[in-house]
Motif scaffolding. Structure first.
Motif, PDB file in Angstrom:
ATOM      1  N   ALA A  17     -21.134 -10.549 -25.036  1.00 60.89           N
ATOM      2  CA  ALA A  17     -20.131  -9.511 -24.835  1.00 60.89           C
ATOM      3  C   ALA A  17     -20.849  -8.172 -24.696  1.00 60.89           C
ATOM      4  CB  ALA A  17     -19.169  -9.472 -26.029  1.00 60.89           C
ATOM      5  N   PRO A  18     -20.224  -7.216 -24.029  1.00 61.61           N
ATOM      6  CA  PRO A  18     -20.808  -5.881 -23.991  1.00 61.61           C
ATOM      7  C   PRO A  18     -21.018  -5.363 -25.416  1.00 61.61           C
ATOM      8  CG  PRO A  18     -18.939  -6.033 -22.498  1.00 61.61           C
ATOM      9  CD  PRO A  18     -18.967  -7.305 -23.297  1.00 61.61           C
ATOM     10  N   GLU A  19     -22.014  -4.523 -25.598  1.00 61.70           N
ATOM     11  CA  GLU A  19     -22.347  -4.012 -26.935  1.00 61.70           C
ATOM     12  C   GLU A  19     -21.148  -3.368 -27.620  1.00 61.70           C
ATOM     13  OE1 GLU A  19     -24.170  -3.472 -30.387  1.00 61.70           O
ATOM     14  OE2 GLU A  19     -25.004  -4.616 -28.733  1.00 61.70           O
ATOM     15  N   SER A  20     -20.354  -2.604 -26.868  1.00 66.08           N
ATOM     16  CA  SER A  20     -19.185  -1.950 -27.471  1.00 66.08           C
ATOM     17  C   SER A  20     -18.184  -2.976 -27.991  1.00 66.08           C
ATOM     18  CB  SER A  20     -18.514  -1.018 -26.464  1.00 66.08           C
ATOM     19  OG  SER A  20     -18.078  -1.761 -25.333  1.00 66.08           O
ATOM     20  N   ALA A  27     -16.792  -5.560 -36.401  1.00 65.64           N
ATOM     21  CA  ALA A  27     -15.958  -4.753 -37.292  1.00 65.64           C
ATOM     22  C   ALA A  27     -14.698  -5.520 -37.670  1.00 65.64           C
ATOM     23  CB  ALA A  27     -15.602  -3.425 -36.622  1.00 65.64           C
ATOM     24  N   ALA A  28     -14.113  -6.247 -36.716  1.00 66.68           N
ATOM     25  CA  ALA A  28     -12.921  -7.049 -37.013  1.00 66.68           C
ATOM     26  C   ALA A  28     -13.251  -8.135 -38.022  1.00 66.68           C
ATOM     27  CB  ALA A  28     -12.358  -7.659 -35.732  1.00 66.68           C
ATOM     28  N   ALA A  29     -14.392  -8.783 -37.854  1.00 64.30           N
ATOM     29  CA  ALA A  29     -14.789  -9.825 -38.810  1.00 64.30           C
ATOM     30  C   ALA A  29     -15.023  -9.224 -40.187  1.00 64.30           C
ATOM     31  CB  ALA A  29     -16.053 -10.528 -38.314  1.00 64.30           C
ATOM     32  N   ALA A  30     -15.621  -8.043 -40.240  1.00 63.22           N
ATOM     33  CA  ALA A  30     -15.871  -7.383 -41.523  1.00 63.22           C
ATOM     34  C   ALA A  30     -14.577  -6.936 -42.184  1.00 63.22           C
ATOM     35  CB  ALA A  30     -16.808  -6.189 -41.328  1.00 63.22           C
ATOM     36  N   GLN A  37      -5.994  -4.019 -39.849  1.00 64.92           N
ATOM     37  CA  GLN A  37      -7.146  -3.361 -39.231  1.00 64.92           C
ATOM     38  C   GLN A  37      -7.903  -4.331 -38.324  1.00 64.92           C
ATOM     39  OE1 GLN A  37     -10.212  -1.944 -41.879  1.00 64.92           O
ATOM     40  NE2 GLN A  37     -11.245  -0.823 -40.251  1.00 64.92           N
ATOM     41  N   ALA A  38      -8.101  -5.562 -38.792  1.00 67.99           N
ATOM     42  CA  ALA A  38      -8.815  -6.558 -37.991  1.00 67.99           C
ATOM     43  C   ALA A  38      -8.080  -6.814 -36.680  1.00 67.99           C
ATOM     44  CB  ALA A  38      -8.982  -7.852 -38.781  1.00 67.99           C
ATOM     45  N   GLU A  39      -6.773  -6.955 -36.748  1.00 73.58           N
ATOM     46  CA  GLU A  39      -5.985  -7.201 -35.534  1.00 73.58           C
ATOM     47  C   GLU A  39      -6.096  -6.026 -34.568  1.00 73.58           C
ATOM     48  OE1 GLU A  39      -1.542  -8.800 -34.330  1.00 73.58           O
ATOM     49  OE2 GLU A  39      -1.801  -7.803 -36.266  1.00 73.58           O
ATOM     50  N   ALA A  40      -6.022  -4.811 -35.085  1.00 68.96           N
ATOM     51  CA  ALA A  40      -6.137  -3.620 -34.231  1.00 68.96           C
ATOM     52  C   ALA A  40      -7.506  -3.580 -33.547  1.00 68.96           C
ATOM     53  CB  ALA A  40      -5.909  -2.360 -35.050  1.00 68.96           C
ATOM     54  N   LEU A  41      -8.547  -3.936 -34.267  1.00 68.38           N
ATOM     55  CA  LEU A  41      -9.890  -3.954 -33.690  1.00 68.38           C
ATOM     56  C   LEU A  41     -10.005  -5.016 -32.593  1.00 68.38           C
ATOM     57  CD1 LEU A  41     -11.855  -3.452 -37.002  1.00 68.38           C
ATOM     58  CD2 LEU A  41     -11.920  -1.888 -35.025  1.00 68.38           C
ATOM     59  N   LEU A  42      -9.397  -6.177 -32.830  1.00 71.46           N
ATOM     60  CA  LEU A  42      -9.427  -7.232 -31.816  1.00 71.46           C
ATOM     61  C   LEU A  42      -8.696  -6.801 -30.544  1.00 71.46           C
ATOM     62  CD1 LEU A  42      -8.917 -10.372 -34.053  1.00 71.46           C
ATOM     63  CD2 LEU A  42     -11.000  -9.730 -32.808  1.00 71.46           C
ATOM     64  N   SER A  48     -10.429  -2.997 -24.051  1.00 70.76           N
ATOM     65  CA  SER A  48     -11.617  -2.361 -23.474  1.00 70.76           C
ATOM     66  C   SER A  48     -12.385  -3.303 -22.548  1.00 70.76           C
ATOM     67  CB  SER A  48     -12.535  -1.829 -24.575  1.00 70.76           C
ATOM     68  OG  SER A  48     -13.153  -2.885 -25.277  1.00 70.76           O
ATOM     69  N   ALA A  49     -12.217  -4.604 -22.726  1.00 70.59           N
ATOM     70  CA  ALA A  49     -12.931  -5.580 -21.887  1.00 70.59           C
ATOM     71  C   ALA A  49     -12.061  -6.815 -21.680  1.00 70.59           C
ATOM     72  CB  ALA A  49     -14.258  -5.944 -22.539  1.00 70.59           C
ATOM     73  N   PRO A  50     -11.009  -6.707 -20.864  1.00 73.50           N
ATOM     74  CA  PRO A  50     -10.067  -7.820 -20.697  1.00 73.50           C
ATOM     75  C   PRO A  50     -10.676  -9.069 -20.061  1.00 73.50           C
ATOM     76  CG  PRO A  50      -9.532  -6.029 -19.196  1.00 73.50           C
ATOM     77  CD  PRO A  50     -10.616  -5.530 -20.103  1.00 73.50           C
ATOM     78  N   GLY A  51     -11.851  -8.961 -19.483  1.00 77.37           N
ATOM     79  CA  GLY A  51     -12.506 -10.123 -18.905  1.00 77.37           C
ATOM     80  C   GLY A  51     -13.524 -10.764 -19.829  1.00 77.37           C
ATOM     81  N   CYS A  52     -13.668 -10.239 -21.032  1.00 76.67           N
ATOM     82  CA  CYS A  52     -14.652 -10.758 -21.981  1.00 76.67           C
ATOM     83  C   CYS A  52     -14.054 -11.948 -22.735  1.00 76.67           C
ATOM     84  CB  CYS A  52     -15.073  -9.659 -22.954  1.00 76.67           C
ATOM     85  SG  CYS A  52     -16.294 -10.212 -24.154  1.00 76.67           S
TER      86      CYS A  52
END
Length: 168
Positions: A17-20, A27-30, A37-42, A48-52
């Motif tokens: 995945a891209p670094e960002s 961060a979501a895993a942490a 918070q985890a859901e928001a990060l996901l 930010s990367a819909p093709g990832c």
């Protein structure tokens, strides 16, 4: 590392995945103790990367382990759609044939097949044995050597559907 294939997990779960995005996924895993918070990060990672593809894997696992199966299913289906586009295979899983892509090579087709297996497990947990069976039959057709372990899910289909802890 996948114990059956010897492949790195990244190969099965969407590749690099891209670094960002990687930072957001870490961060979501942490933030696992704070599901909001985890859901928001996901979702930030996905937007930010819909093709990832790795993001779809992380999302469907997140929802699955929280027993939010409808959302897990939607993320798995979204991941299938994106991976199908990247692999240039049929938009619907029923259309896909063995010669459409190399499902044993690292890349979107392999991710697609892995996610098909995950979708079968989710459908099984949701009580839809008929679709789970059809998904597993498609996985067996595309992976006759069962390198991705869909046979394990198929063996569960005959008994009672296990809880999320069984897929770990």
């Amino acid at each position: 590392m996948n114990l059956f294939t010897g492949e790195s997990s990244r190969a099965l779960f969407g590749g690099d995945a891209p670094e960002s995005v990687t930072r957001l996924l870490h961060a979501a895993a942490a933030a696992h103790a704070d599901p909001v918070q985890a859901e928001a990060l996901l979702w930030s990672a996905r937007l930010s990367a819909p093709g990832c593809l790795a993001v779809y894997f992380a999302q469907y696992k997140f929802y699955f382990y929280r027993r939010r199966l409808e959302e897990a299913e939607q993320c798995a289906r979204d991941g299938l759609r994106v991976a199908a586009g990247q692999a240039r295979i049929g938009r619907h899983w029923r259309e896909v044939q063995g010669g459409d892509a190399d499902f044993s090579a690292v890349g979107p087709a392999r991710f697609w097949l892995f996610t098909l297996k995950a979708l079968a497990f989710i459908r099984l947990r949701r009580g839809d044995r008929a679709e789970a069976r059809a998904l597993l039959a498609k996985a067996a057709q595309l992976d006759p050597a069962d390198n991705l372990g869909a046979g394990v899910i198929a063996s569960l289909e005959g008994g009672s559907a296990p809880g999320p802890e069984a897929e770990r």
